[in-house]
Design an enzyme around this catalytic site. Structure first.
Site, short mmCIF file in Angstrom:
data_model
loop_
_atom_site.label_atom_id
_atom_site.label_comp_id
_atom_site.label_asym_id
_atom_site.label_seq_id
_atom_site.Cartn_x
_atom_site.Cartn_y
_atom_site.Cartn_z
N HIS A 39 -0.88 -13.18 1.76
CA HIS A 39 0.50 -13.67 1.93
C HIS A 39 0.52 -15.05 2.58
CE1 HIS A 39 2.72 -10.01 0.71
NE2 HIS A 39 1.68 -9.36 1.19
N ASP A 63 -1.44 -6.90 5.41
CA ASP A 63 -1.13 -6.07 4.24
C ASP A 63 -1.55 -6.76 2.95
OD1 ASP A 63 0.87 -8.00 4.91
OD2 ASP A 63 2.16 -7.16 3.34
N GLU A 64 -1.77 -5.98 1.95
CA GLU A 64 -1.91 -6.46 0.57
C GLU A 64 -2.84 -7.67 0.41
OE1 GLU A 64 2.43 -5.14 -1.16
OE2 GLU A 64 2.33 -7.02 -0.04
N ALA A 65 -4.00 -7.61 1.07
CA ALA A 65 -4.98 -8.69 0.89
C ALA A 65 -5.86 -8.29 -0.29
CB ALA A 65 -5.79 -8.85 2.17
N HIS A 66 -5.27 -8.31 -1.48
CA HIS A 66 -5.94 -7.73 -2.64
C HIS A 66 -7.07 -8.56 -3.20
CE1 HIS A 66 -1.94 -5.39 -3.40
NE2 HIS A 66 -2.66 -4.87 -2.44
#
Ligand code: TNX
Length: 532
Positions: free
Chosen positions: A279, A342-345
């Site tokens: 993000h 979050d969401e560190a894909h």
């Protein structure tokens, strides 16, 4: 799924029993009628207090009323109250210092030594014909009592111009304190930027419903919203975009300080979030060296998530994070900094762990307690790290194990606490990835027992989240927040035994609407609630 079809419209009078039966017109009957209309306000409070006793005639605020405090400690609350009451009543309401109870015709704000069993954020309120007293252990408790007093007055008190009505507080006693010390609300100012005035209004809404933490999501792919002196491009280049590409912006350090002060006056602690290592598109767009390939990322005005990361292997990444956290810690008096997670894909598990192993201690080094979205637990951070649970399931064994090992949790299950979930299929704003969240769904859960295997003692409290991919204005915020928000605010404050009856709550919620109308709140008139 919402269940609007089963809705039956019931009169709010049911909750305020008896009023409709009293005949109007005759002197004493009309006085009695007014008394019972006043008394009804004791039964429509949100959040519902621990104990309420109705005692008949109450206190009427008049031109002769003074506000008394025993010393300067309570003065801030007294000033807030006086400012709030002066415009609609047109009275002077001078603030005077007076030991003990203020005597006749006073609203007396008293700070007392904690007596056993009293909660530090709790208060007691008494109203009788000779005066009104709010007593608390801490100014925050007085402030909570003032918010109750506000709802005990006729809705016309919400006007900011002089009204002619009788300002009667029903006679009674209230003893009240919160179930959870921590009651939070998150606002995403990154996907769309909201100016200082809008955030102040949002803070007022939190205070009105006794929520005491504002979590500001200050950075994301689409925009960087807080001035950092040591990395000026973050706002010179990274703040001029948002979802859809519309007008955007950022808070200067002065503006951020203004928000902090505004929140402090309302006993709201601001928690800044710098979302890391994912993000981070706005930072990657501002500085080439933060990208692994050394080139600036393109401006992002979309709504994809998970495809950005700071370069885990570069030293400059940690110099950057250190500078940002240092400056954010310096400008934030509250004890917490949220570092996302979050969401560190696009990073591997080991890269994620490497990053958090270095970054969590930076937060601690600058004297703050780290908070992360619950994925942060994957990196096994020190137990001081707070995890914010945001998935929808009741089973999260890793999170439960972390709680057993001493991590505190904030409860934000997306199925109940995400204010940006649509109310129903027809809601034009909002998203639906976690399902539809009707106002009843927002009330129908227990923050203390939501996660299997987690003891209530590990739950700091509930926090709503309001993500702004689809929200551009204060009106949009209000539409998703009202009436989604007061139910969760009540779950954070009121005793569990008093928050399990939707049939009872819907009437109290409905009774709030007359205040929102006067405040100009753009609320969603969901057919699930028997609005008056
Ligand atoms: C998930 S909740 C996200 C956000 C989105 C949100 C939209 C979380 C930690 N991440 O990036 O804005 O859903 O509801």
């Amino acid at each position: 799924m919402p269940d609007d079809s089963n809705f039956r419209r019931r009169s709010v009078l049911r909750a305020i029993g008896g009023v409709s039966a009293v005949s109007l017109g005759v002197g004493t009957a009309s006085a009695r009628c007014k008394e019972s209309t006043d008394a009804a306000r004791l039964e429509t409070l949100v959040p519902v207090p621990v104990d309420v006793t109705s005692t008949g005639r109450g206190y009427t605020i008049t031109d002769a009323t003074t506000i008394t405090v025993e010393d300067a400690t309570a003065e801030g609350v007294a000033e807030y109250l006086a400012e709030f009451l002066r415009a609609p009543t047109g009275y002077d309401l001078p603030i005077k210092t007076h030991q003990g109870r203020g005597g006749r015709d006073t609203i007396s704000l008293q700070l007392s030594e904690p007596s056993s069993g009293d909660h530090e954020q709790g208060y007691r309120l008494r109203s009788n014909p000779s005066g009104l007293t709010i007593r608390a252990n801490e100014p925050a408790g007085l402030f909570a009592g003032v918010q109750t007093l506000r709802q005990l007055l006729p809705p016309a008190i919400e006007h900011d111009t002089e009204q002619s009505t009788e300002w009667t507080v029903p006679g009674g006693h209230i003893r009240d304190y919160p179930r959870f010390d921590y009651r939070g609300a998150h606002l995403d100012v990154a996907r769309h930027f909201f100016d200082v005035e809008t955030v102040k209004q949002f803070i007022d809404y939190l205070a009105q419903y006794k929520v005491n933490h504002l979590h500001l999501h200050l950075t994301d792919d689409q925009g960087w919203r807080i001035e950092i002196d040591s990395w000026p491009n973050l706002t010179d280049e990274g703040a001029d975009s948002e979802v859809g590409g519309g007008p955007s912006g950022y808070y200067t350090k002065e503006e951020y300080a203004e928000l902090i002060e505004y929140a402090q006056r309302r006993y709201v602690t601001i928690i800044p979030e710098i979302d890391l290592p994912g993000h981070t598109g706005a930072a990657l767009e501002s500085y080439a060296e933060l990208n692994c390939d050394g080139t600036k990322r393109e401006e992002d005005t979309g709504t994809n998530v998970g495809d950005t990361t700071l370069c885990i292997d570069k030293d400059v990444t940690y110099e950057f994070v250190d500078d940002v956290i240092r400056e954010v810690a310096e400008m934030t008096p509250g004890p917490y900094i949220h570092i996302g997670g979050d969401e560190a894909h696009v990073v591997s598990d080991s890269e994620y762990n490497t990053f958090m192993d270095r970054v969590v201690p930076i937060v601690q080094k600058y004297g703050k307690r780290p908070i992360g979205w619950h994925q942060i637990l994957d990196a096994e951070p020190p137990s001081e790290t707070i995890a914010q649970y945001w998935y929808t399931g009741h089973d999260a064994p890793d999170v439960a194990e972390a709680a057993q090992n001493g991590h505190d949790l904030i409860a934000s299950p997306a199925s109940h606490a995400y204010m940006d979930m649509k109310y129903n299929e027809d809601t034009e704003l909002g998203l639906d990835w976690a399902g539809l969240t009707s106002v009843k769904d927002a009330y129908d859960w227990d923050p203390g027992s939501f996660l299997n295997g987690v003891d209530e003692s590990a739950i700091m409290g509930p926090e709503t989240a309001l993500w702004s991919e689809t929200l551009e204005t204060l009106e949009d915020i209000e539409f998703m927040f009202f009436p989604h928000f007061p139910p969760v605010a009540e779950l954070g404050w009121s005793p569990a035994a008093k928050t399990d009856e939707w049939d009872e709550f819907e009437h109290r919620l409905a009774a709030q609407a007359s205040r929102w109308e006067i405040q100009g709140v753009n609320y969603y008139q969901t057919p699930q609630v028997p609005w008056p």
